[in-house]
Design a protein around this motif. Structure first.
Motif, short mmCIF file in Angstrom:
data_model
loop_
_atom_site.label_atom_id
_atom_site.label_comp_id
_atom_site.label_asym_id
_atom_site.label_seq_id
_atom_site.Cartn_x
_atom_site.Cartn_y
_atom_site.Cartn_z
N PHE A 1 0.84 -1.20 0.00
CA PHE A 1 0.00 0.00 0.00
C PHE A 1 0.87 1.25 0.00
CE2 PHE A 1 -2.12 3.41 2.35
CZ PHE A 1 -3.35 3.49 1.73
N TYR A 2 1.79 1.35 0.95
CA TYR A 2 2.60 2.56 1.07
C TYR A 2 3.62 2.70 -0.06
CZ TYR A 2 0.40 4.15 5.30
OH TYR A 2 -0.51 4.63 6.19
N ASP A 3 4.14 1.61 -0.58
CA ASP A 3 5.03 1.70 -1.76
C ASP A 3 4.29 2.41 -2.89
OD1 ASP A 3 7.10 0.31 -0.49
OD2 ASP A 3 6.71 -1.58 -1.55
N ARG A 4 3.06 2.02 -3.12
CA ARG A 4 2.27 2.56 -4.22
C ARG A 4 1.83 4.00 -3.96
NH1 ARG A 4 -3.03 -0.61 -6.62
NH2 ARG A 4 -3.57 0.92 -8.22
N VAL A 5 1.34 4.25 -2.76
CA VAL A 5 0.77 5.57 -2.44
C VAL A 5 1.85 6.63 -2.28
CG1 VAL A 5 -0.58 6.82 -0.72
CG2 VAL A 5 -1.30 4.54 -1.44
N LEU A 6 2.91 6.33 -1.56
CA LEU A 6 3.94 7.34 -1.31
C LEU A 6 4.77 7.64 -2.56
CD1 LEU A 6 5.08 6.39 2.30
CD2 LEU A 6 3.46 8.17 1.57
N ALA A 7 4.84 6.71 -3.49
CA ALA A 7 5.56 6.96 -4.74
C ALA A 7 4.96 8.16 -5.49
CB ALA A 7 5.54 5.72 -5.63
N THR A 8 3.67 8.42 -5.32
CA THR A 8 3.02 9.55 -5.99
C THR A 8 3.58 10.89 -5.50
OG1 THR A 8 1.19 9.75 -4.40
CG2 THR A 8 0.88 8.24 -6.28
N LEU A 9 4.24 10.88 -4.34
CA LEU A 9 4.82 12.10 -3.76
C LEU A 9 6.34 12.10 -3.83
CD1 LEU A 9 2.59 12.30 -0.54
CD2 LEU A 9 2.19 13.38 -2.77
N GLY A 10 6.91 11.15 -4.56
CA GLY A 10 8.37 11.07 -4.65
C GLY A 10 9.01 10.53 -3.39
N ILE A 11 8.24 9.74 -2.63
CA ILE A 11 8.73 9.15 -1.38
C ILE A 11 8.91 7.66 -1.60
CG2 ILE A 11 8.15 8.69 1.04
CD1 ILE A 11 6.38 11.26 0.91
#
Length: 134
Positions: free
Chosen positions: A23-33
């Protein structure tokens, strides 16, 4: 360069560690994280842009993770597009809507954000400080 952050890091416990990482790999990638430190063998992974600032981990005491009433984690976005991408990725990854993207003038005129609940019920947000329209 001095780190401008006022916090070292924040940690959230998860009852669904592998699913939470996806979940967080996918979601945070949208913010360059992305993942900065991966200690999956100890059920802990840190995310950040430069420093390990946001951790997902199994609860340290071995008890089930719980979401806290009145607590949420806000991630800084660059613009409206990143806020929308975060929101859409979170819902697509199984998160629950808790406030669609839009202006939040009660926080401040330039404040633009969204709220979702992650797989464990933790409230997370993406927000941007927008430049005033000229």
């Amino acid at each position: 360069m001095e780190n401008p952050s006022i916090l070292s890091h924040v940690s959230l416990g998860s009852n669904r560690f592998s699913e939470a990482l996806a979940f967080y790999d996918r979601v945070l990638a949208t913010l360059g994280i992305g993942r900065i430190l991966d200690l999956s063998e100890h059920q802990a992974v840190a995310y950040g842009r430069i420093y390990p600032e946001f951790w997902i981990q199994a609860p340290f005491d071995g008890q089930p993770a719980q979401s806290a009433n009145g607590v949420h984690i806000a991630f800084l976005a660059k613009d409206r597009e990143q806020v929308h991408a975060f929101y859409e990725a979170a819902l697509a990854a199984g998160g629950k809507d808790d406030g669609a993207p839009g202006p939040r003038p009660h926080y401040s005129e330039p404040y633009y954000g969204c709220f979702v609940r992650d797989l464990d019920g933790h409230k997370i947000e993406a927000m941007a400080w927008l430049e005033p329209d000229k």
